[in-house]
Design a protein around this motif. Structure first.
Motif, mmCIF file in Angstrom:
data_model
loop_
_atom_site.group_PDB
_atom_site.id
_atom_site.type_symbol
_atom_site.label_atom_id
_atom_site.label_comp_id
_atom_site.label_asym_id
_atom_site.label_seq_id
_atom_site.Cartn_x
_atom_site.Cartn_y
_atom_site.Cartn_z
ATOM 1 N N ALA A 272 7.491 -7.589 1.451
ATOM 2 C CA ALA A 272 6.551 -6.942 2.352
ATOM 3 C C ALA A 272 6.328 -5.531 1.822
ATOM 4 N N HIS A 273 5.130 -5.002 2.031
ATOM 5 C CA HIS A 273 4.792 -3.677 1.506
ATOM 6 C C HIS A 273 4.076 -2.853 2.563
ATOM 7 N N VAL A 274 4.245 -1.526 2.483
ATOM 8 C CA VAL A 274 3.573 -0.602 3.370
ATOM 9 C C VAL A 274 2.151 -0.375 2.861
ATOM 10 N N VAL A 275 1.177 -0.436 3.775
ATOM 11 C CA VAL A 275 -0.226 -0.222 3.440
ATOM 12 C C VAL A 275 -0.779 0.806 4.426
ATOM 13 N N SER A 276 -1.509 1.792 3.929
ATOM 14 C CA SER A 276 -2.149 2.769 4.807
ATOM 15 C C SER A 276 -3.269 2.083 5.588
ATOM 16 N N LEU A 277 -3.403 2.471 6.843
ATOM 17 C CA LEU A 277 -4.464 1.891 7.672
ATOM 18 C C LEU A 277 -5.811 2.467 7.299
ATOM 19 N N SER A 278 -6.827 1.621 7.270
ATOM 20 C CA SER A 278 -8.192 2.091 7.053
ATOM 21 C C SER A 278 -8.711 2.637 8.380
ATOM 22 N N PRO B 13 0.037 -1.936 17.622
ATOM 23 C CA PRO B 13 1.119 -2.482 16.801
ATOM 24 C C PRO B 13 1.314 -3.970 17.070
ATOM 25 N N GLY B 14 1.459 -4.743 15.990
ATOM 26 C CA GLY B 14 1.630 -6.183 16.090
ATOM 27 C C GLY B 14 0.335 -6.958 15.946
ATOM 28 N N LYS B 15 -0.784 -6.255 15.900
ATOM 29 C CA LYS B 15 -2.085 -6.898 15.754
ATOM 30 C C LYS B 15 -2.269 -7.370 14.316
ATOM 31 N N LEU B 16 -2.650 -8.633 14.136
ATOM 32 C CA LEU B 16 -2.953 -9.165 12.814
ATOM 33 C C LEU B 16 -4.307 -8.615 12.397
ATOM 34 N N ASP C 29 1.120 3.109 9.962
ATOM 35 C CA ASP C 29 0.604 2.338 8.826
ATOM 36 C C ASP C 29 0.575 0.848 9.159
ATOM 37 N N ALA C 30 0.561 0.013 8.128
ATOM 38 C CA ALA C 30 0.525 -1.440 8.320
ATOM 39 C C ALA C 30 1.504 -2.082 7.352
ATOM 40 N N LEU C 31 1.871 -3.299 7.637
ATOM 41 C CA LEU C 31 2.801 -4.050 6.799
ATOM 42 C C LEU C 31 2.065 -5.249 6.216
ATOM 43 N N LEU C 32 2.058 -5.338 4.885
ATOM 44 C CA LEU C 32 1.494 -6.498 4.194
ATOM 45 C C LEU C 32 2.645 -7.461 3.925
ATOM 46 N N ILE C 33 2.597 -8.603 4.569
ATOM 47 C CA ILE C 33 3.662 -9.605 4.459
ATOM 48 C C ILE C 33 3.226 -10.635 3.429
ATOM 49 N N GLU C 34 3.901 -10.666 2.300
ATOM 50 C CA GLU C 34 3.517 -11.552 1.203
ATOM 51 C C GLU C 34 4.286 -12.866 1.179
ATOM 52 N N ASP C 35 5.524 -12.836 1.587
ATOM 53 C CA ASP C 35 6.384 -14.012 1.473
ATOM 54 C C ASP C 35 6.836 -14.396 2.884
ATOM 55 N N TYR C 36 6.223 -15.427 3.451
ATOM 56 C CA TYR C 36 6.516 -15.807 4.830
ATOM 57 C C TYR C 36 6.273 -17.289 5.025
ATOM 58 N N GLU C 37 6.787 -17.787 6.140
ATOM 59 C CA GLU C 37 6.459 -19.140 6.557
ATOM 60 C C GLU C 37 6.523 -19.178 8.077
ATOM 61 N N TYR C 38 5.690 -20.018 8.652
ATOM 62 C CA TYR C 38 5.732 -20.194 10.094
ATOM 63 C C TYR C 38 6.962 -21.011 10.425
ATOM 64 N N GLU C 39 7.665 -20.606 11.461
ATOM 65 C CA GLU C 39 8.861 -21.341 11.855
ATOM 66 C C GLU C 39 8.464 -22.635 12.535
#
Length: 108
Positions: free
Chosen positions: A57-63, A71-74, A89-99
């Motif tokens: 996951a990586h930190v991304v500046s909000l546009s 917070p928590g909004k996709l 800021d925002a979190l870019l989640i690259e490696d995930y799976e739905y439970e």
């Protein structure tokens, strides 16, 4: 040099409750939390669905267009991953799976 046992203590074991991300926290802290859980994965609720976030996951500046998001909004879904608004800021989640416990969820 041996450490004196006086004043020493053990850190308590982490609990399952500590795996869950709190979107009101800054993205940098959440990124560290995801990284800290490694292969076990941190957990998060996004758009009512439970996710397992594994290592990336990586930190991304909000546009400007996303600054008013809660917070928590996709914010976006792309081939890079999920972009979720946090307390800072925002979190870019690259490696995930739905439970699987989430109704109608499928692994991604």
């Amino acid at each position: 040099i041996p450490q004196p046992s006086e004043g020493a203590s053990y850190a308590p074991l982490a609990t399952d409750a500590e795996r869950w991300l709190e979107w009101s926290r800054p993205a940098a802290q959440l990124c560290n939390q995801v990284r800290g859980w490694g292969r076990e994965g941190a957990k998060a609720l996004v758009e009512g669905r439970s996710l397992l976030l594994v290592r990336r996951a990586h930190v991304v500046s909000l546009s400007a267009a996303h600054e008013a998001a809660a917070p928590g909004k996709l914010l976006e879904t792309s081939d890079k991953g999920l972009l979720v608004c946090t307390g800072q800021d925002a979190l870019l989640i690259e490696d995930y799976e739905y439970e699987a416990s989430t109704p109608g969820a499928a692994s991604i």
